[in-house]
Design a protein around this motif. Structure first.
Motif, PDB file in Angstrom:
ATOM      1  N   SER A 101      37.803  41.898  32.446  1.00  0.00           N
ATOM      2  CA  SER A 101      38.610  42.244  31.270  1.00  0.00           C
ATOM      3  C   SER A 101      38.834  43.752  31.198  1.00  0.00           C
ATOM      4  O   SER A 101      39.688  44.211  30.460  1.00  0.00           O
ATOM      5  N   ARG A 104      41.516  44.288  34.544  1.00  0.00           N
ATOM      6  CA  ARG A 104      42.811  43.658  34.276  1.00  0.00           C
ATOM      7  C   ARG A 104      43.540  44.320  33.114  1.00  0.00           C
ATOM      8  O   ARG A 104      44.696  43.994  32.851  1.00  0.00           O
ATOM      9  N   ASP A 105      42.883  45.226  32.416  1.00  0.00           N
ATOM     10  CA  ASP A 105      43.532  46.021  31.378  1.00  0.00           C
ATOM     11  C   ASP A 105      44.016  47.343  31.990  1.00  0.00           C
ATOM     12  O   ASP A 105      45.155  47.768  31.778  1.00  0.00           O
TER      13      ASP A 105
ATOM     14  N   ASP B  37      49.038  31.303  25.577  1.00  0.00           N
ATOM     15  CA  ASP B  37      48.678  32.602  24.983  1.00  0.00           C
ATOM     16  C   ASP B  37      49.862  33.175  24.191  1.00  0.00           C
ATOM     17  O   ASP B  37      49.674  33.829  23.154  1.00  0.00           O
ATOM     18  N   ARG B 117      48.107  37.034  26.510  1.00  0.00           N
ATOM     19  CA  ARG B 117      47.296  37.777  27.478  1.00  0.00           C
ATOM     20  C   ARG B 117      47.792  37.541  28.903  1.00  0.00           C
ATOM     21  O   ARG B 117      47.949  38.449  29.686  1.00  0.00           O
ATOM     22  N   GLN B 118      48.049  36.270  29.259  1.00  0.00           N
ATOM     23  CA  GLN B 118      48.550  35.968  30.601  1.00  0.00           C
ATOM     24  C   GLN B 118      49.261  34.632  30.584  1.00  0.00           C
ATOM     25  O   GLN B 118      49.065  33.823  29.691  1.00  0.00           O
ATOM     26  N   ASP B 123      49.009  33.808  35.973  1.00  0.00           N
ATOM     27  CA  ASP B 123      47.670  34.308  35.659  1.00  0.00           C
ATOM     28  C   ASP B 123      47.473  35.791  35.972  1.00  0.00           C
ATOM     29  O   ASP B 123      46.373  36.204  36.300  1.00  0.00           O
ATOM     30  N   ALA B 125      48.287  38.644  33.957  1.00  0.00           N
ATOM     31  CA  ALA B 125      47.960  39.498  32.788  1.00  0.00           C
ATOM     32  C   ALA B 125      48.491  40.920  32.944  1.00  0.00           C
ATOM     33  O   ALA B 125      47.956  41.844  32.367  1.00  0.00           O
ATOM     34  N   THR B 141      44.419  44.794  24.855  1.00  0.00           N
ATOM     35  CA  THR B 141      44.523  43.499  25.518  1.00  0.00           C
ATOM     36  C   THR B 141      43.393  42.587  25.043  1.00  0.00           C
ATOM     37  O   THR B 141      42.477  43.010  24.348  1.00  0.00           O
ATOM     38  N   TYR B 142      43.444  41.320  25.439  1.00  0.00           N
ATOM     39  CA  TYR B 142      42.387  40.343  25.142  1.00  0.00           C
ATOM     40  C   TYR B 142      42.054  40.309  23.646  1.00  0.00           C
ATOM     41  O   TYR B 142      40.879  40.364  23.274  1.00  0.00           O
ATOM     42  N   THR B 177      47.985  42.196  23.522  1.00  0.00           N
ATOM     43  CA  THR B 177      48.046  40.904  24.217  1.00  0.00           C
ATOM     44  C   THR B 177      46.975  39.984  23.644  1.00  0.00           C
ATOM     45  O   THR B 177      45.835  40.381  23.437  1.00  0.00           O
TER      46      THR B 177
END
Lengths: 327, 261
Positions: A101, A104-105, B37, B117-118, B123, B125, B141-142, B177
């Motif tokens: 995480s 991927r950011d 998402d 997010r994705q 997949d 992202a 994000t997330y 995201t």
């Protein structure tokens, strides 16, 4: 394009180097043999300097350290500024990130800032002697694999799935160079502030760290013996999606496309048929044992030792004999 | 306040099959859905609209069929919808895609941009953060939860990591995201279904945007697909049929031989 050398973004959390960083140093060392370049570790954090030697022991020829309080905990912009400035100064040919995480950011932000390509979630990396990187990633639920190249842009960037690449054996005698770098932070861009950070409490031993996994699937109704066997083998219990969906165990323990990727020394699969999504998460294990009543179960196609038998009964028996003869 | 939600229409991947002869995806007859998402991102925007007042614009890039995803978003309660569609956009990788979407967002103007997010078909992202960089705005994000302080104009986000979460605050423009677990997307409601029929979907093409041809499509994509393959297995394989007692013993012997016990 005069870009040279293979960089690994070495992720740390609370000052602890993450396993994925060491795995990436391992694959970078392999690639460097072909491309004839150096492996350079990027170590960003606060009060982090002393960890640099450890990265050399795991394969880095050079470590670029940025030790600054702006980098104490991960926030995109300070980290992006630091990597951007270093990349512009040193012009690497390749930068690898863990597909976490954090990676991927950060990596996509950097790819747009450096105007170059990025391939997500790679499970295989190869290179040619001209320094071109071949990045293979699963697509469409692991049904298809695509090999991606980035021919005309540098650096070539990729996030790599944790647990897939192999670490080198630690070698405390390896020599390498440690360079401390200064970054000119533009604080006016720091719009995001961290109000609090809360660590998750989980009493589940991480399946991606286990040397031995006793993994259970639909064929196992009672997983208690699995925990006992795992305890004796100093491993832990993982599961297929079927068991997690059925509520038998938590998602933390799920192996596969929508769970975790593992590569233990031994993966013991009991009552797991081996859907392709499951295989994607464990096929890199060193030694795979599968026990299933269905001799046509797909898991037998990848098992080093396949046994057609009643998985629950074998698990119980295993619990008995390991107890009787503590090895 | 103006919120743009970027969504993607994706094939329902749980139903995808590979043609074993051609190594390509069999897309025929596979139903398309709004990426999960992204649907959560629509819901987050609609909740924020209800709390503080906002216009919610949905934006997607894709072929004409993607109109269906936009119609569904309108029926959930979005105010307007735009479809980015042009042959010049075809073959774009994530960077080229983000360049196009960012150009459209610049044209439409937004205070907040929400994305999923994705997407379940790729997949990666990647497109969300890349859009944020092109727009020169911060990203979070997330996102596992979003709250907006209408008085202070501050966005507060719970940002999920594998082993922790952060509570982040940002004032001003931002791209977020969103995880599908964050919200339970509302169903389309009868009034909005009726109303969405009257809403126009607007199209945006290459000619409407300030874009260079060399930055988009196949030519503008730094990454290229070199080859694709289906799964190959190359392990040494031994399968035997055994009663449970012998099976357990065989496993113990095999582990001992490898010094694992």
């Amino acid at each position: 394009m005069n870009n040279k050398n293979i960089w690994v973004f070495c992720e740390q959390r609370d000052g602890v180097i993450q396993d994925v960083a060491l795995e990436l140093l391992g694959v970078a060392s392999e690639l460097a043999k072909t491309t004839n370049e150096k492996v350079c570790a990027l170590l960003l954090g606060s009060k982090i300097k002393k960890q640099a030697k450890e990265l050399i022991a795991y394969g880095a020829d050079q470590v670029l350290v940025v030790d600054h309080k702006n980098l104490e905990t991960f926030v995109t912009e300070p980290y992006a500024q630091a990597v951007t400035q270093l990349a512009k100064q040193y012009e690497p040919s390749i930068i690898l990130f863990g597909a976490t995480s954090i990676g991927r950011d950060l990596a996509p932000r950097l790819s747009a800032r450096l105007k170059t390509g990025l391939t997500a979630d790679c499970t295989k990396l190869e290179a040619d002697e001209n320094g071109n990187l071949f990045m293979t990633r699963p697509a469409f639920g692991g049904n298809l694999f695509a090999t991606i190249i980035c021919p005309d842009h540098r650096p070539q960037m990729s996030t790599v799935r944790p647990g897939v690449m192999k670490k080198m054996e630690r070698d405390g005698k390896r020599k390498g160079e440690i360079i401390e770098c200064e970054i000119n932070f533009d604080q006016s861009k720091f719009a995001v502030s961290v109000i609090e950070e809360v660590k998750a409490c989980s009493n589940v031993a991480k399946i991606e760290d286990a040397k031995i996994l006793v993994s259970c699937g639909r064929g196992i109704k009672d997983i208690t013996p699995a925990f006992e066997v795992a305890g004796k083998l100093k491993g832990t219990v993982s599961a297929s999606r079927a068991l997690v969906d059925a509520g038998v165990t938590a998602h933390d323990r799920q192996v596969g496309q929508t769970g975790k990727t593992v590569r233990p020394d031994a993966y013991l699969a009991f009552g797991i048929s081996g859907a392709i999504q499951h295989l994607a998460g464990m096929e890199e294990s060193e030694f795979i044992v599968a026990v299933n009543t269905d001799k046509n179960a797909p898991i037998f196609k990848i098992a080093n030792l396949g046994i057609v038998s009643d998985a629950a009964a074998v698990l119980k028996q295993l619990n008995k004999i390991i107890e009787n003869k503590p090895c | 306040m103006k919120i743009i939600v970027c969504i993607k229409q994706v094939p329902n991947t749980t139903e995808i099959k590979i043609d074993p002869v051609t190594n390509t995806l069999k897309r025929d007859g596979v139903p398309s859905i709004i990426n999960p998402d992204d649907k959560s991102a629509i819901e987050a925007a609609l909740s924020l609209k209800e709390k503080c007042g906002a216009t919610v614009t949905v934006l997607t890039m894709g072929p004409m069929q993607a109109e269906k995803a936009l119609r569904e978003a309108l029926a959930m309660g979005a105010d307007e919808a735009f479809l980015l569609t042009d042959r010049a956009f075809a073959g774009s990788d994530t960077l080229a895609t983000s360049t196009i979407i960012a150009a459209a967002i610049k044209k439409l103007g937004a205070d907040l941009v929400f994305c999923g997010r994705q997407a379940i078909d790729g997949d990666t992202a990647q497109v969300g953060p890349q859009i944020a960089e092109h727009l020169d705005i911060p990203q979070i994000t997330y996102a596992a939860a979003i709250d907006y302080d209408c008085e202070r104009d501050v966005l507060r986000v719970k940002r999920q990591f594998e082993d922790r979460y952060q509570v982040l605050e940002v004032k001003g423009k931002c791209l977020v995201t969103v995880l599908s677990s964050m919200t339970k997307p509302r169903y389309m409601n009868v009034w909005d279904i009726v109303e969405q029929d009257e809403k126009e979907i607007s199209f945006i093409t290459f000619a409407d945007l300030e874009l260079n041809r060399e930055d988009i499509g196949l030519n503008g994509s730094p990454t290229k697909v070199k080859s694709t393959a289906t799964k190959q297995f190359d392990k040494t394989i031994e399968t035997v049929e055994l009663d449970p007692e012998s099976a357990a013993q065989t496993i113990v012997d095999a582990l001992k031989a490898r010094h694992l016990i």
